[in-house]
Design an enzyme around this catalytic site. Sequence first.
Site, mmCIF file in Angstrom:
data_model
loop_
_atom_site.group_PDB
_atom_site.id
_atom_site.type_symbol
_atom_site.label_atom_id
_atom_site.label_comp_id
_atom_site.label_asym_id
_atom_site.label_seq_id
_atom_site.Cartn_x
_atom_site.Cartn_y
_atom_site.Cartn_z
ATOM 1 N N ARG A 34 0.806 -1.013 0.010
ATOM 2 C CA ARG A 34 -0.215 -0.104 0.060
ATOM 3 C C ARG A 34 0.815 1.049 -0.016
ATOM 4 N NH1 ARG A 34 -4.942 -2.035 3.991
ATOM 5 N NH2 ARG A 34 -6.245 -2.575 2.145
ATOM 6 N N LYS A 199 -18.811 -16.212 3.793
ATOM 7 C CA LYS A 199 -20.316 -16.287 3.863
ATOM 8 C C LYS A 199 -21.197 -15.570 2.590
ATOM 9 C CE LYS A 199 -19.823 -14.370 8.326
ATOM 10 N NZ LYS A 199 -20.127 -13.295 8.648
ATOM 11 N N GLY A 349 -8.809 -7.759 -0.862
ATOM 12 C CA GLY A 349 -8.969 -8.502 0.410
ATOM 13 C C GLY A 349 -8.115 -9.996 0.355
ATOM 14 N N GLY A 372 -12.945 -3.772 0.532
ATOM 15 C CA GLY A 372 -14.284 -3.573 1.026
ATOM 16 C C GLY A 372 -14.886 -2.319 -0.027
HETATM 17 P P1 AMP Z 1 -14.258 -13.401 2.694
HETATM 18 O O1 AMP Z 1 -13.577 -12.571 3.706
HETATM 19 O O2 AMP Z 1 -15.639 -13.683 2.701
HETATM 20 O O3 AMP Z 1 -13.692 -13.161 1.183
HETATM 21 O O4 AMP Z 1 -13.824 -14.824 3.121
HETATM 22 C C1 AMP Z 1 -12.598 -15.340 3.132
HETATM 23 C C2 AMP Z 1 -12.569 -16.499 3.888
HETATM 24 O O5 AMP Z 1 -13.280 -17.611 3.395
HETATM 25 C C3 AMP Z 1 -10.984 -16.855 4.283
HETATM 26 O O6 AMP Z 1 -10.559 -16.859 5.593
HETATM 27 C C4 AMP Z 1 -11.388 -18.682 4.163
HETATM 28 O O7 AMP Z 1 -10.884 -19.338 5.004
HETATM 29 C C5 AMP Z 1 -12.831 -18.541 4.044
HETATM 30 N N1 AMP Z 1 -13.278 -19.791 3.279
HETATM 31 C C6 AMP Z 1 -13.045 -20.052 2.153
HETATM 32 N N2 AMP Z 1 -13.397 -21.313 1.789
HETATM 33 C C7 AMP Z 1 -14.012 -21.883 2.901
HETATM 34 C C8 AMP Z 1 -14.607 -23.097 3.015
HETATM 35 N N3 AMP Z 1 -14.856 -24.173 2.312
HETATM 36 N N4 AMP Z 1 -15.174 -23.187 4.394
HETATM 37 C C9 AMP Z 1 -15.008 -22.280 5.118
HETATM 38 N N5 AMP Z 1 -14.286 -21.262 5.172
HETATM 39 C C10 AMP Z 1 -13.849 -21.059 3.807
#
Ligand code: AMP
Length: 390
Positions: A34, A199, A349, A372
């Site tokens: 950054r 999620k 991210g 974000g």
């Molecule tokens: P996000 O911040 O929503 O992009 O989520 C990123 C996170 O999703 C990472 O820390 C990953 O470990 C988690 N992740 C990716 N695939 C899976 C999975 N199959 N089960 C649980 N967590 C996951």
Amino acid sequence: MKTIKDINLDNKKVLIRCDFNVPIKEGKIVDDTRITAALPTIKYCLEKNAKVILFSHLGRIKEESDLEKNTLAPVAKRLEELLNQKVTFINKTRGEELETAINNMNNKDIILVQNTRYEDLDGKKESKNNPELGKYWASLGDVFVNDAFGTIHRAHASNVGIASNIDSCIGFLIEKELNALKELDNPKHPFIVVLGGAKVADKIGVIENLVKKADKILIGGGMAFTFLKAEGYEVGNSLVDEENIEFCKNIIKDYAEKIILPIDVAVTTEYSEKEEYKAKDITDLEYNEMGLDIGPKTEKLFEKYLEEAAIAVWNGPLGVYEFEKYKKGTQDLLQYVVENNIKIILGGGDIVAAASTSGYKDKVYHASTGGGATLEYLEGKTLPGLEAIK
Ligand code: AMP
């Protein structure tokens, strides 16, 4: 949108909002991406004979004990090394010491002001865009350049506040980020979206906005299991966002041909990488298993769609990439897009962090510096940091 090239900088006190929110461990900067991303704007202002006053936040400040670990002092040092010139660090966000230092500046001097969120200790003045604070900071300079893409989706005193009070424009980093993202406003087709991460809840806005424009949305990561459950599959102990099963059902019903789900996944019985790597078809998951990555057949399936893409965007890892064993899907697909020169934008991210560790970050068409901010852009929301400049 007014850019830095539209503003006279000669002999001016130029306030620049940067995003120096870098990871720091034991006083050492772990990743200076950054900081280097801010250099083109800073160097341009110096070339144009300006006095450069830099602002940034770093981490969160909730109590006194957060102050020391979130000082910008290490950033000042790193900037000195990168620019090969003195950077005066003012350990204050307001007051006489700061004002005197600014008044004594010569052209081409640089000052870095302490973490803007130090002001959050007193009623969240920075994060809640306290009008008096924005006005005060604006009074310290002649013009304002916003180059902090990572906070453009937030209304803070150090971006929206300052911009509301003096002549303002965007810097080179924001310009570059927006130029890349704008290609997704009316995308060339096929337009392929890759979505992963934990999620569904965090990605609802993006899915709703992009499903209309995209030709395919390839879904991996933890969020895939909520979609798979909505389709009636046994997903065992995989991550499921129960509250959003209905949302997934509706999206699949309305856009069946666009939503592409994993056909196989890497499974384990506990959330760790102790067990041997095992990929299973999605029809064969047992009640005590969980999927932590997409499987090899799904990789091939996703590659088939990406091969055709005129443009693609990717947000979120396709597996638990923090585990060596389950970063395979994410890494293999990154390798595929790089080796096949697929025009892809990585949406900041975790996916950019994953690309960074494997050396792919600088080889893709665009890797965003703001997770974000990119997400909100993809949701079709307006970005307060930009609105204030418009
Ligand atoms: P996000 O911040 O929503 O992009 O989520 C990123 C996170 O999703 C990472 O820390 C990953 O470990 C988690 N992740 C990716 N695939 C899976 C999975 N199959 N089960 C649980 N967590 C996951």
